[in-house]
Write a protein that holds these residues in place. Structure first.
Motif, PDB file in Angstrom:
ATOM      1  N   LEU A 193       0.855  -1.186   0.000  1.00 10.69           N
ATOM      2  CA  LEU A 193       0.000   0.000   0.000  1.00 10.69           C
ATOM      3  C   LEU A 193       0.894   1.240   0.000  1.00 10.69           C
ATOM      4  O   LEU A 193       1.798   1.365   0.826  1.00 10.69           O
ATOM      5  N   VAL A 194       0.651   2.158  -0.935  1.00 14.21           N
ATOM      6  CA  VAL A 194       1.457   3.375  -1.048  1.00 14.21           C
ATOM      7  C   VAL A 194       0.632   4.569  -0.592  1.00 14.21           C
ATOM      8  O   VAL A 194      -0.509   4.763  -1.041  1.00 14.21           O
ATOM      9  N   THR A 195       1.214   5.374   0.298  1.00 13.90           N
ATOM     10  CA  THR A 195       0.485   6.477   0.906  1.00 13.90           C
ATOM     11  C   THR A 195       1.400   7.668   1.130  1.00 13.90           C
ATOM     12  O   THR A 195       2.623   7.529   1.086  1.00 13.90           O
ATOM     13  N   LEU A 196       0.806   8.827   1.360  1.00  6.98           N
ATOM     14  CA  LEU A 196       1.600  10.009   1.684  1.00  6.98           C
ATOM     15  C   LEU A 196       1.958  10.014   3.169  1.00  6.98           C
ATOM     16  O   LEU A 196       3.083  10.335   3.545  1.00  6.98           O
ATOM     17  N   ASP A 197       0.986   9.640   4.003  1.00  6.89           N
ATOM     18  CA  ASP A 197       1.182   9.567   5.458  1.00  6.89           C
ATOM     19  C   ASP A 197       0.689   8.218   5.947  1.00  6.89           C
ATOM     20  O   ASP A 197      -0.225   7.623   5.368  1.00  6.89           O
ATOM     21  N   THR A 198       1.260   7.747   7.040  1.00  8.45           N
ATOM     22  CA  THR A 198       0.793   6.509   7.663  1.00  8.45           C
ATOM     23  C   THR A 198       0.076   6.859   8.957  1.00  8.45           C
ATOM     24  O   THR A 198       0.682   7.361   9.912  1.00  8.45           O
ATOM     25  N   ILE A 250       4.345   1.694   2.072  1.00  2.00           N
ATOM     26  CA  ILE A 250       5.392   2.619   1.651  1.00  2.00           C
ATOM     27  C   ILE A 250       4.818   4.021   1.765  1.00  2.00           C
ATOM     28  O   ILE A 250       3.873   4.386   1.063  1.00  2.00           O
ATOM     29  N   SER A 251       5.378   4.769   2.684  1.00  2.00           N
ATOM     30  CA  SER A 251       4.861   6.092   3.030  1.00  2.00           C
ATOM     31  C   SER A 251       5.898   7.147   2.671  1.00  2.00           C
ATOM     32  O   SER A 251       7.102   6.929   2.828  1.00  2.00           O
ATOM     33  N   THR A 289       2.989  12.456  -5.151  1.00  2.00           N
ATOM     34  CA  THR A 289       4.117  11.594  -4.816  1.00  2.00           C
ATOM     35  C   THR A 289       3.681  10.129  -4.745  1.00  2.00           C
ATOM     36  O   THR A 289       4.425   9.221  -5.126  1.00  2.00           O
ATOM     37  N   LYS A 290       2.474   9.902  -4.252  1.00  2.00           N
ATOM     38  CA  LYS A 290       1.940   8.531  -4.202  1.00  2.00           C
ATOM     39  C   LYS A 290       1.908   7.911  -5.598  1.00  2.00           C
ATOM     40  O   LYS A 290       2.295   6.760  -5.789  1.00  2.00           O
ATOM     41  N   LYS A 301      -7.314   6.832   0.621  1.00  2.00           N
ATOM     42  CA  LYS A 301      -7.675   7.770   1.689  1.00  2.00           C
ATOM     43  C   LYS A 301      -6.811   9.031   1.636  1.00  2.00           C
ATOM     44  O   LYS A 301      -5.594   8.955   1.486  1.00  2.00           O
ATOM     45  N   SER A 302      -7.457  10.169   1.778  1.00  2.00           N
ATOM     46  CA  SER A 302      -6.726  11.420   1.913  1.00  2.00           C
ATOM     47  C   SER A 302      -6.285  11.552   3.364  1.00  2.00           C
ATOM     48  O   SER A 302      -7.085  11.399   4.295  1.00  2.00           O
ATOM     49  N   THR A 303      -5.007  11.839   3.558  1.00  2.00           N
ATOM     50  CA  THR A 303      -4.494  12.024   4.917  1.00  2.00           C
ATOM     51  C   THR A 303      -4.265  13.502   5.227  1.00  2.00           C
ATOM     52  O   THR A 303      -3.587  13.842   6.197  1.00  2.00           O
TER      53      THR A 303
END
Length: 364
Positions: free
Chosen positions: A40-45, A62-63, A334-335, A356-358
């Motif tokens: 799972l790729v995200t901007l924030d965890t 991967i954050s 970036t994601k 999901k938007s963080t």
């Protein structure tokens, strides 16, 4: 496929040595030897990110931003950081962060911003120091060519558009081995003089371990004499921010509206209009007020970043248009960058873009 296979590939794009000293990048939770299910790729965890990973059978997140930034002195679940880390550990989910390692990559965060904005002829805004190192060693002249070639193969000797670069001086070296020595040339206990070549060669810090291994594996001497120094030279292809040109110049308000729409932001805070057309644009993802002066010196008509404070807008001084589009908004793509990069290499499991938007900031 194990986590280490994935992180090795990510570090080709964003070597951990590129990260700033204050940062915390790499594998923050988990074990490199764990087999991958999905990513799972995200901007924030956050906790909800871990829940999404569980629901989608992902055991690696991967954050971009690191969930652990400063030192954790306890894990009691009393903060969102502690709760997120605890939940990840309980569910055997690893967390890897790239942050400023990807910020400083030529193909990283600011490059993606430039791509989204359609900028052309881009280059690094603030080239990074401390990345270029120099190795100096001494080798019998008859073996110099072989050693040089092995160092080139390990990644040394690259300068800009040139490779296999080195400097060589011929001279004479002396040594005497003690009773425990086993000299390849000469005899123990006797002073020996050998015609040697002094080789000086530069390399990126990310290649240091590989280059040192090559040096020791290919040098003929029992004891290898060498030194490594970190230079103050800048690396033109590594660093923060980018600057490029729009295909067609825009009026300031036209550019601001284009920015709002293209970067999908509900709010653009900007400095006083100076009635110049916008052609040359500097960008930097995240908190970029520190680079305002760099953008001005580079001749940018506009500088796009985030987290400008009140008094920092005065730094425009009628010479540049400053545009604050929001921290999350400047880094949101970036994601996509990471997902695209990973899916080109790995096809035997899913690389999933977090839905999901963080973004913790809302507008009314």
């Amino acid at each position: 496929m194990i986590i280490k296979d994935i992180t090795n590939y990510i570090e080709e794009l964003a070597p951990l040595s590129y990260a700033e000293d204050f940062d915390n990048v790499g594998l923050l939770v988990g074990n490199y030897q764990t087999e991958i299910t999905n990513i799972l790729v995200t901007l924030d965890t956050l906790e909800e990110t871990v829940d999404e990973a569980i629901a989608k059978n992902c055991n690696l997140i991967i954050s971009f931003h690191p969930i652990i930034f400063g030192g954790l002195k306890k894990l009691n679940g009393n903060s969102y950081v502690e709760r997120t880390v605890l939940k990840a550990i309980k569910n055997d989910i690893a967390i890897y962060a790239t942050h400023t390692a990807l910020d400083n990559s030529k193909n990283g965060v600011s490059a993606k911003m430039s791509e989204v904005l359609g900028l052309e002829n881009t280059k690094i805004l603030i080239p990074k120091k401390g990345i270029i190192k120099k190795l100096t060693t001494f080798v019998p002249s008859t073996k110099a060519a072989d050693l040089r070639n092995s160092l080139f193969e390990a990644g040394a000797g690259n300068i800009g558009n040139y490779d296999q670069c080195s400097f060589n001086i011929e001279g004479r070296g002396t040594y005497r081995g003690n009773e425990n020595s086993n000299p390849v040339i000469g005899e123990k206990g006797k002073i020996h003089t050998e015609k040697e070549t002094r080789i000086s060669i530069v390399f990126e810090s990310k290649n240091e371990a590989k280059i040192l291994k090559s040096l020791h594996d290919n040098h003929p001497y029992e004891e290898v004499a060498y030194e490594i120094i970190t230079t103050e030279n800048i690396h033109q292809n590594i660093g923060m921010g980018m600057i490029g040109e729009l295909p067609t110049a825009m009026e300031e308000k036209e550019f601001l509206l284009f920015l709002k729409q293209t970067m999908n932001t509900e709010c653009v805070r900007y400095s006083e209009l100076i009635h110049n057309k916008i052609k040359k644009v500097a960008v930097l993802g995240g908190s970029g007020s520190f680079a305002i002066s760099n953008a001005i010196r580079a001749g940018a008509d506009a500088y796009v970043s985030a987290d400008f404070k009140y008094h920092e807008f005065f730094k425009a001084e009628n010479s540049i248009l400053l545009a604050d589009i929001g921290h999350y908004e400047s880094e949101q793509f970036t994601k996509n960058l990471l997902v695209d990069y990973l899916t080109k290499k790995f096809t035997n499991f899913a690389v999933i873009l977090s839905e999901k938007s963080t973004n913790p900031i809302y507008y009314i």
